[in-house]
Design an enzyme around this catalytic site. Structure first.
Site, mmCIF file in Angstrom:
data_model
loop_
_atom_site.group_PDB
_atom_site.id
_atom_site.type_symbol
_atom_site.label_atom_id
_atom_site.label_comp_id
_atom_site.label_asym_id
_atom_site.label_seq_id
_atom_site.Cartn_x
_atom_site.Cartn_y
_atom_site.Cartn_z
ATOM 1 N N TYR A 4 0.763 -4.398 11.862
ATOM 2 C CA TYR A 4 0.666 -3.027 11.341
ATOM 3 C C TYR A 4 1.418 -2.026 12.210
ATOM 4 O O TYR A 4 2.183 -1.201 11.718
ATOM 5 C CB TYR A 4 -0.809 -2.612 11.187
ATOM 6 N N ASN B 122 -10.372 -2.834 2.483
ATOM 7 C CA ASN B 122 -10.029 -2.821 1.061
ATOM 8 C C ASN B 122 -11.294 -2.539 0.257
ATOM 9 O O ASN B 122 -12.400 -2.527 0.812
ATOM 10 C CB ASN B 122 -9.467 -4.183 0.628
ATOM 11 N N HIS C 197 0.823 -1.228 0.000
ATOM 12 C CA HIS C 197 0.000 0.000 0.000
ATOM 13 C C HIS C 197 0.854 1.274 0.000
ATOM 14 O O HIS C 197 0.510 2.268 0.639
ATOM 15 C CB HIS C 197 -0.960 0.013 1.200
#
Ligand code: NDP
Length: 527
Positions: free
Chosen positions: A356, A146, A72
């Site tokens: 993350y 998404n 991303h």
């Protein structure tokens, strides 16, 4: 948007014709007498070490790039507002954001492609990231979704291998299709996402004209300690619009920032895009008996089983002031939930929870949540973490730095604990074997959702991409997967790629071909 914005602007460019400007200074505040000529020993002589302003300028420049996101990396973002339009959801969750109709919560969103590096074009065939940070009164809730409701794998241990297949070859540093089809053909659970990706929605016309999905199953819980499983859907109010492959390829060359620009221009023009936010809700006890494993990220919950319930509207209405400060440094994480919203046993989600924040610590440093775009706005951050690089607040001042303590400071809040979750079994490595069906939902998508025209384009997109695969065996394996989802499509793809279907598709499959389209009976036959 940043509170610390300096007093100059470009873009909206207040052209300064009054010449009343702040003095140019070094980082320590010393006025810079000359920003055009470096100091040298004589008019033609070498530069002098003492020209600290020049050294500082280059030192800053040399360090402008931070590690880009490993996935991303290319994206754009905007600020906006979420408004509750239907508070039925408050029955299921104590989350303050959903507490009453009309309640507004500020948010920041970042859209992105998945595979390409930061400078890569927007209009490629790829899932799109749809990450929303809601600045709620309970703290920040990040819905890191998404534009697709499913994903390529169902176990996180396969994630980094999958991503390597989307990146450039280690030898040539060039993108080639062989690794992705090799991986996909060896990972049949990817078929649903692959089918979605090579359909029309694989290249959205803009970020404004695509849906967003939590994809994962999360959980909601209320004050009565009742848990519900939930999927979030963001349905575009602009209507779905996609790009045909040829136009997308042309635009990738003409304007690599096509989607970023579209969003920016729409917001500047006051055409604020919006999405209707909906949820699918499953009572906790349904999960065990439901014929689909509700924690399998490769499958959706059909709407007939769990209908969409409206919750609110999300509008994007403000562009960032500075791309690096607000978009590049924005950091989203599925770990960031708030009381009333929690995780689920979805293994992919579990795998993302630690990952993350870990990557943000690498990319932005341990105190990344103190960067203004990432800071809670409506809640305060109160804990005993201390020190670390770029700790730019008062580091909790002189108060106690341990807990429990007898001197004050924040204390735990048992009332926000989620209800206990029953688990059983031995600690081991388990492949999901029950209630999986890699072929029914891709088959439904092809047969029941796509139009004949879209199916034709799907075959064209797949064969155009697979034609570049170097090994016949990989293509045969993938054709067999498409055949298992839908025999007609499998045959068409085989023929378009120059193969005789009878020669490359397993006899046992050819023998049950008629039954395969009766998708409810295929699971046992095909796994
Ligand atoms: P429904 O007919 O109730 O829903 C079909 C869904 O497909 C809608 O959400 C629609 O989105 C979406 N859709 C329409 N065209 C496409 C396309 N070309 N590519 C991808 N998605 C598209 O059926 P079910 O809920 O029973 O699902 C049937 C199949 O639809 C699933 O197997 C799955 O592949 C796909 N799907 C299902 C979703 C779900 O959450 N149930 C979500 C998205 C896709 P929209 O309403 O925005 O047009």
């Amino acid at each position: 948007m940043s509170e610390d914005s300096p007093n100059h602007e470009m873009g909206d460019a207040d052209f300064d014709d009054e010449h009343q400007r702040d003095p140019l200074t070094t980082n320590s505040g010393e006025a810079v007498p000359d920003n055009q000529n470096s100091r040298s020993a004589g008019v033609g002589g070498p530069l002098l070490m003492e020209d600290y302003h020049y050294f500082e300028k280059m030192a800053q420049f040399n360090r402008e790039r931070i590690p880009e996101r490993v996935v991303h990396a290319k994206g754009g973002g905007a600020y906006g507002t979420f408004t509750v339009t239907d508070d039925r959801i408050s029955e299921y969750t104590m989350a303050d954001i959903f507490s009453e109709e009309g309640k507004e919560t500020e948010l920041f969103i970042r859209f992105s492609t998945v595979a390409g590096p930061r400078g890569s074009p927007d209009t490629v065939r790829d899932p799109r990231g749809f990450a929303v940070k809601f600045y709620t009164e309970d703290g920040n809730w990040d819905m890191v979704g998404n534009n697709t409701p499913v994903f390529f794998v169902r176990d996180p241990s396969k994630f980094s291998d999958f991503i390597h297949t989307q990146k450039k070859l280690p030898s040539k540093d060039i993108n080639e299709p062989t690794p992705q089809w090799d991986f996909w053909s060896l990972s049949p659970e990817s078929l649903h996402q692959v089918t979605w990706l090579f359909g029309d929605r694989g290249i959205p016309a803009s970020w404004r004209t695509m849906n967003g999905y939590s994809s994962h199953t999360y959980s909601l819980y209320n004050e009565s300690d009742e848990r519900y499983w939930v999927k979030f859907h963001f349905k575009t109010d602009q209507g779905i619009d996609n790009l045909p492959q040829e136009k997308a390829t042309r635009l990738a060359g003409e304007n690599p920032d096509y989607h970023k620009q579209d969003l920016w221009d729409a917001i500047e023009d006051g055409e604020y895009p919006s999405w209707t936010v909906k949820v699918q809700i499953m009572p906790e006890t349904d999960a065990e008996a439901y014929h689909i494993n509700p924690f399998d990220l490769t499958r959706v919950w059909p709407h007939d089983d769990y209908p969409l319930m409206e919750v609110g509207t999300m509008e994007l209405n403000e562009n960032p002031d500075n791309y690096f400060a607000e978009v590049e440094q924005s950091a989203f994480s599925p770990a960031h939930v708030v009381p009333g919203i929690a995780h689920s046993p979805d293994k992919m989600l579990q795998g993302r929870i630690p990952s993350y924040d870990d990557t943000h610590r690498h990319r932005l440093g341990v105190n990344f949540e103190d960067i203004p775009v990432n800071r809670p706005k409506e809640a305060s951050k109160n804990n005993y973490h201390q020190d670390g690089q770029m700790r730019i607040d008062d580091n909790n001042g002189g108060g106690p730095n341990y807990e429990p303590n007898s001197f004050g400071g924040p204390v735990e809040q048992p009332s926000v604990e989620q209800p206990p979750l029953a688990v059983s079994g031995n600690a081991d490595r388990y492949e999901m074997k029950e209630r999986i069906d890699n072929f029914k939902q891709p088959g439904d998508l092809l047969r029941e959702v796509m139009s004949q025209d879209e199916r034709d384009r799907f075959v064209e997109n797949v064969t155009g991409n697979m034609a570049g695969v170097s090994e016949d065996e990989i293509k045969h394996r993938q054709i067999t997967l498409f055949f298992k989802a839908d025999p007609k499509i499998g045959r068409r793809i085989a023929t378009e790629l120059g193969y005789d279907p009878e020669a490359i598709i397993d006899d046992k499959l050819l023998a049950v071909e008629d039954e395969i389209s009766d998708a409810d009976v295929v699971a046992d036959l095909l796994e």
